[in-house]
Enzyme design. Structure first.
Site, short mmCIF file in Angstrom:
data_model
loop_
_atom_site.label_atom_id
_atom_site.label_comp_id
_atom_site.label_asym_id
_atom_site.label_seq_id
_atom_site.Cartn_x
_atom_site.Cartn_y
_atom_site.Cartn_z
N LYS A 258 -1.92 -4.66 11.07
CA LYS A 258 -1.53 -4.13 12.38
C LYS A 258 -2.79 -3.89 13.19
O LYS A 258 -3.66 -3.12 12.80
CB LYS A 258 -0.78 -2.81 12.21
CG LYS A 258 -0.20 -2.30 13.52
CD LYS A 258 0.61 -1.05 13.32
CE LYS A 258 -0.30 0.16 13.43
NZ LYS A 258 0.42 1.43 13.34
N HIS B 235 0.85 11.12 10.78
CA HIS B 235 1.67 10.50 9.73
C HIS B 235 0.81 10.33 8.48
O HIS B 235 -0.41 10.43 8.54
CB HIS B 235 2.17 9.11 10.18
CG HIS B 235 1.05 8.14 10.38
ND1 HIS B 235 0.26 8.15 11.53
CD2 HIS B 235 0.53 7.16 9.60
CE1 HIS B 235 -0.66 7.22 11.44
NE2 HIS B 235 -0.54 6.59 10.26
N ASP C 24 0.36 7.25 5.56
CA ASP C 24 0.76 5.85 5.43
C ASP C 24 1.74 5.72 4.26
O ASP C 24 1.54 6.31 3.20
CB ASP C 24 -0.46 4.94 5.22
CG ASP C 24 -1.31 4.84 6.49
OD1 ASP C 24 -0.88 5.33 7.54
OD2 ASP C 24 -2.42 4.27 6.41
N HIS D 262 -2.98 11.72 9.13
CA HIS D 262 -3.94 11.32 10.15
C HIS D 262 -3.23 10.93 11.45
O HIS D 262 -2.00 10.77 11.46
CB HIS D 262 -4.84 10.17 9.64
CG HIS D 262 -4.10 8.99 9.12
ND1 HIS D 262 -3.48 8.96 7.88
CD2 HIS D 262 -3.85 7.77 9.66
CE1 HIS D 262 -2.91 7.79 7.71
NE2 HIS D 262 -3.10 7.05 8.76
O1 LIG Z 1 -5.89 3.57 14.88
C1 LIG Z 1 -6.25 4.24 13.92
O2 LIG Z 1 -7.40 4.64 13.78
C2 LIG Z 1 -5.25 4.64 12.87
C3 LIG Z 1 -4.17 3.62 12.61
C4 LIG Z 1 -3.20 4.12 11.59
O3 LIG Z 1 -3.30 5.20 11.07
C5 LIG Z 1 -2.05 3.28 11.18
O4 LIG Z 1 -1.84 2.24 11.79
O5 LIG Z 1 -1.35 3.67 10.23
FE LIG Z 2 -2.05 5.36 9.35
#
Ligand SMILES: O=C(O)CCC(=O)C(=O)O
Ligand SMILES: [Fe+2]
Length: 217
Positions: A69, A88, A90, A146
């Protein structure tokens, strides 16, 4: 945002892969293979650390399911009033996050509830332990909460590589670890499909973290 399935290789649907720049497809292909290598290496180290047979852990990741992503966070003058990506943990097993440009935006939640900035380091990846590893490890490795904030005048790009287990596995503390810990399993056992369903419905259920649903208190 660009979201692509990368592994197993048969899961790739090339209709969604950009053709520009011309190097995109081959670069992503190489990056995918290297990221998968880093993840198997880390999984091996974690298995050794936990005293579990490495192959036993790696077999849960056969074919190394992986998605990517890439997120573009535009600048926002009212940065303090918006959020780039809401808090959230992961859901996958392990995330490798690449800070594509060196604009700070990632924050992790400390035990005291305060948000801590994660500074992008040149040439370094940020690794997140996902919910699957937290459960498999019976809580030895924790999946940190995070979020991403935005910058008032700089854009930010982050590329996350999510590594999932096989669809068919049961997400549950590894029995050999539970035996060793003596204190019993700290998480309920759940099929991976149900685990993901809970992840996507956690907010609707009013839960702070979808892992709360599986914790045994
Ligand atoms: O953009 C970010 O630094 C975090 C992205 C993130 O936590 C995610 O896509 O799960
Ligand atoms: Fe994340």
């Amino acid at each position: 945002m660009l979201y692509l399935m990368l592994r197993p290789v048969e899961s790739r649907d090339m209709r969604f892969w950009p053709v520009q720049p011309p190097s995109f497809r081959s670069s992503v292909d190489r990056y995918s293979a290297e990221a998968a290598k880093v993840v198997s290496c880390l999984l091996r180290f974690m298995a050794v650390d936990m005293g579990v047979e490495p192959e036993r852990l790696l077999e849960l990741f056969g074919g190394q399911p992986q998605t990517m992503k890439v997120t573009y966070y535009p600048p926002c003058r009212q940065a303090g009033k918006v959020i780039g990506l809401s808090p959230h943990t992961d859901a996958c097993a392990m995330t490798l996050l690449l800070h594509v440009n060196d604009v700070q935006g990632l924050q992790i939640r400390r035990d005291d509830g305060k948000w801590l900035d994660v500074e992008p380091l040149d040439g370094a990846l940020t690794v997140f332990v996902g919910g699957v590893i937290e459960i498999l490890s019976n809580g030895r490795y924790r999946s940190v909460e995070h979020r991403a904030v935005v910058h008032p005048d700089k854009e930010r790009i982050a590329a996350a590589m999510f590594h999932q287990p096989l669809q068919s596995i049961m997400v549950e503390p590894l029995p050999e670890l539970v035996k060793k810990d003596g204190g019993g399993a700290r998480y309920k056992s759940v099929g991976y499909a149900e685990f993901m369903r809970r992840f996507f419905s956690a907010k609707l259920d009013g839960r702070k973290s979808h892992l709360d649903h599986f914790r045994i208190y």
